[in-house]
Design a protein around this motif. Structure first.
Motif, PDB file in Angstrom:
ATOM      1  N   ILE A 282      95.557  18.537  68.097  1.00 54.44           N
ATOM      2  CA  ILE A 282      96.102  17.807  69.254  1.00 54.44           C
ATOM      3  C   ILE A 282      95.461  18.308  70.546  1.00 54.44           C
ATOM      4  O   ILE A 282      95.141  17.513  71.444  1.00 54.44           O
ATOM      5  N   LYS A 283      95.258  19.593  70.657  1.00 55.73           N
ATOM      6  CA  LYS A 283      94.614  20.126  71.860  1.00 55.73           C
ATOM      7  C   LYS A 283      93.194  19.597  71.997  1.00 55.73           C
ATOM      8  O   LYS A 283      92.765  19.189  73.088  1.00 55.73           O
ATOM      9  N   GLN A 284      92.432  19.596  70.914  1.00 58.22           N
ATOM     10  CA  GLN A 284      91.058  19.087  70.960  1.00 58.22           C
ATOM     11  C   GLN A 284      91.012  17.616  71.331  1.00 58.22           C
ATOM     12  O   GLN A 284      90.170  17.181  72.127  1.00 58.22           O
ATOM     13  N   THR A 285      91.936  16.832  70.770  1.00 59.25           N
ATOM     14  CA  THR A 285      92.002  15.407  71.098  1.00 59.25           C
ATOM     15  C   THR A 285      92.337  15.198  72.571  1.00 59.25           C
ATOM     16  O   THR A 285      91.766  14.329  73.243  1.00 59.25           O
ATOM     17  N   THR A 286      93.246  16.013  73.081  1.00 55.81           N
ATOM     18  CA  THR A 286      93.657  15.903  74.487  1.00 55.81           C
ATOM     19  C   THR A 286      92.492  16.221  75.417  1.00 55.81           C
ATOM     20  O   THR A 286      92.248  15.513  76.405  1.00 55.81           O
ATOM     21  N   LEU A 287      91.761  17.274  75.124  1.00 60.01           N
ATOM     22  CA  LEU A 287      90.637  17.672  75.970  1.00 60.01           C
ATOM     23  C   LEU A 287      89.490  16.669  75.903  1.00 60.01           C
ATOM     24  O   LEU A 287      88.732  16.508  76.871  1.00 60.01           O
ATOM     25  N   ALA A 288      89.366  15.981  74.771  1.00 56.94           N
ATOM     26  CA  ALA A 288      88.235  15.064  74.592  1.00 56.94           C
ATOM     27  C   ALA A 288      88.439  13.734  75.318  1.00 56.94           C
ATOM     28  O   ALA A 288      87.467  13.041  75.621  1.00 56.94           O
ATOM     29  N   ARG A 289      89.683  13.385  75.589  1.00 58.85           N
ATOM     30  CA  ARG A 289      89.916  12.081  76.214  1.00 58.85           C
ATOM     31  C   ARG A 289      89.889  12.179  77.735  1.00 58.85           C
ATOM     32  O   ARG A 289      90.500  13.064  78.324  1.00 58.85           O
ATOM     33  N   SER A 290      89.175  11.263  78.368  1.00 60.26           N
ATOM     34  CA  SER A 290      89.052  11.239  79.825  1.00 60.26           C
ATOM     35  C   SER A 290      90.168  10.410  80.444  1.00 60.26           C
ATOM     36  O   SER A 290      90.830   9.607  79.770  1.00 60.26           O
ATOM     37  N   SER A 291      90.364  10.598  81.723  1.00 53.37           N
ATOM     38  CA  SER A 291      91.416   9.875  82.441  1.00 53.37           C
ATOM     39  C   SER A 291      91.120   8.385  82.477  1.00 53.37           C
ATOM     40  O   SER A 291      89.968   7.958  82.549  1.00 53.37           O
TER      41      SER A 291
END
Length: 401
Positions: A282-291
């Motif tokens: 979940i952390k990796q997915t969160t960091l990979a997605r841009s605003s």
């Protein structure tokens, strides 16, 4: 007194010899927000003519009635009168629509009064109240008509409460007891979204935390009713399909497409909670997605829309109105797009708002402030789950699959 009596009556209506209970699809929150905004604007006025003072008195009473009605319809006590028949629900829809329209008129009037803005945006120079009223494009007679319209709304809501009470009393007098209604089908397809201006801090924490709680709940054998969760920024162009509307609201758009603030993500993940493989994913997915920005289906695709400050709430109400004006009622259908202030859940603070921490020259202090913001988000979201979905928090130390 009327409100106290209503809450003690049983939920019961008779139709064709059978007792039925029907949930109300009417949302009162937007109307309350608009009325409250008007009262807050009035409180900023140091000197006002009698007509505007009369309008404020009506608005104050209207907010009280709306609050009583909202509490009554939202009450989950089985002994409360919190249901509406279809025809009563339709009547209430009309009343609430009229309240919202007139409350918006009051907001515009008071805002122009405070900023001394006359027709076509001209700045008013006259200090005479009578001159100012006419310069605003109104007149004492028009203001009196508006005050009478607001008074009629108070009367309509009061009468509706009386009708609800009468139905409940009628059942009691006949010695009838309402049968237990069939429980509604349990939904597991709710959609929620967290919205802030730039989608890099609080909204990303809330989205990621929702995913963590989902895994925690499901892996310990609990039930989960949220099918999808998103986050977005209402001042961003990236991936938004309604930038023309946003520009018309003069929100000051940025491009977006930026990663979340590392300090915000660390405030959520840099601890010993949720120490399972899904936490890393979940952390990796969160960091990979841009605003990214909001889309035109914001109020039609999501059941719950969370914001973090009252200013954000007011801006999204403006967006909702603009979307409906352009695309029609389907842009914000009944029963969808409930706009909620997240901090109103589980908060014992003086304010329900969760502000974004400002960056300073003190890294440790910055981190502590983000830790506090993350903690508020977590407490508020868990309280929301418990109150709205009857979510049961997994026991401490429960084994996860």
């Amino acid at each position: 007194m009327l409100y106290k009596v209503a809450r003690k009556l049983e939920t019961a209506f008779v139709s064709g010899g059978a007792i039925i209970t029907i949930s109300s699809p009417v949302s009162i929150g937007d109307a309350i927000l608009l009325v409250t905004k008007a009262i807050e604007l009035y409180n900023k006025i140091k000197e006002a003519p009698e007509q505007i003072e009369k309008i404020n008195r009506r608005m104050t009473r209207l907010r009280s009635y709306l609050g009583h009605l909202q509490d009554l319809l939202n009450d989950k006590d089985p002994q409360s009168l919190n249901k509406l028949r279809p025809d009563q629900a339709e009547d209430l829809k009309v009343i609430i629509h009229d309240v919202e329209c007139d409350a918006e008129r009051v907001n515009v009037l008071l805002d122009r009064w405070i900023h001394k803005i006359g027709p076509w945006g001209f700045k008013l120079q006259s200090k005479k109240i009578s001159d100012a009223i006419y310069a605003l494009g109104s007149s004492p007679e028009k203001l009196d008509v508006l005050a009478e319209d607001l008074e009629q709304h108070c009367i309509d809501i009061h009468r509706l409460l009386e009708v609800l009470i009468a139905f409940g009393q009628n059942v009691l007098l006949k010695g009838m007891r309402p049968t237990s209604p069939m429980p509604p089908a349990r939904r597991d397809d709710y959609g929620i979204i967290f919205v802030e201006p730039y989608n890099q801090g609080r909204s990303r924490i809330a989205e990621a935390y929702t995913r963590l709680v989902r895994e925690w709940t499901i892996r310990t054998g609990g039930s989960w009713m949220i099918k999808f969760v998103r986050s977005a920024g209402f001042r961003l162009r990236s991936q938004s399909d309604c930038t023309d509307i946003l520009e018309g609201l003069r929100l000051g758009l940025a491009w977006g497409n930026k990663p979340p603030y590392p300090i915000a993500i660390d405030a959520l993940f840099d601890n010993n909670l949720f120490n399972h493989p899904y936490k890393t994913e979940i952390k990796q997915t969160t960091l990979a997605r841009s605003s990214r920005g909001v889309t035109k289906n914001l109020f039609s695709s999501f059941d719950y829309i969370f914001v973090f400050t009252r200013e954000h709430q007011a801006q999204l109400l403006r967006l909702k109105e603009a979307l409906v004006n352009k695309f029609g009622p389907s842009a914000a259908p009944e029963g969808k797009g409930r706009l909620l202030l997240l901090g109103e859940y589980g908060s014992k603070q003086n304010t329900a708002e969760i502000f974004q921490p400002d960056k300073t020259d003190d890294p440790r202090g910055d981190r502590e402030r983000w830790n506090w913001a993350a903690s508020r988000i977590k407490v508020s979201f868990k309280d929301f789950l418990k109150r709205e979905f009857d979510w049961v928090e997994p026991p401490k130390g429960a084994k996860q699959r």
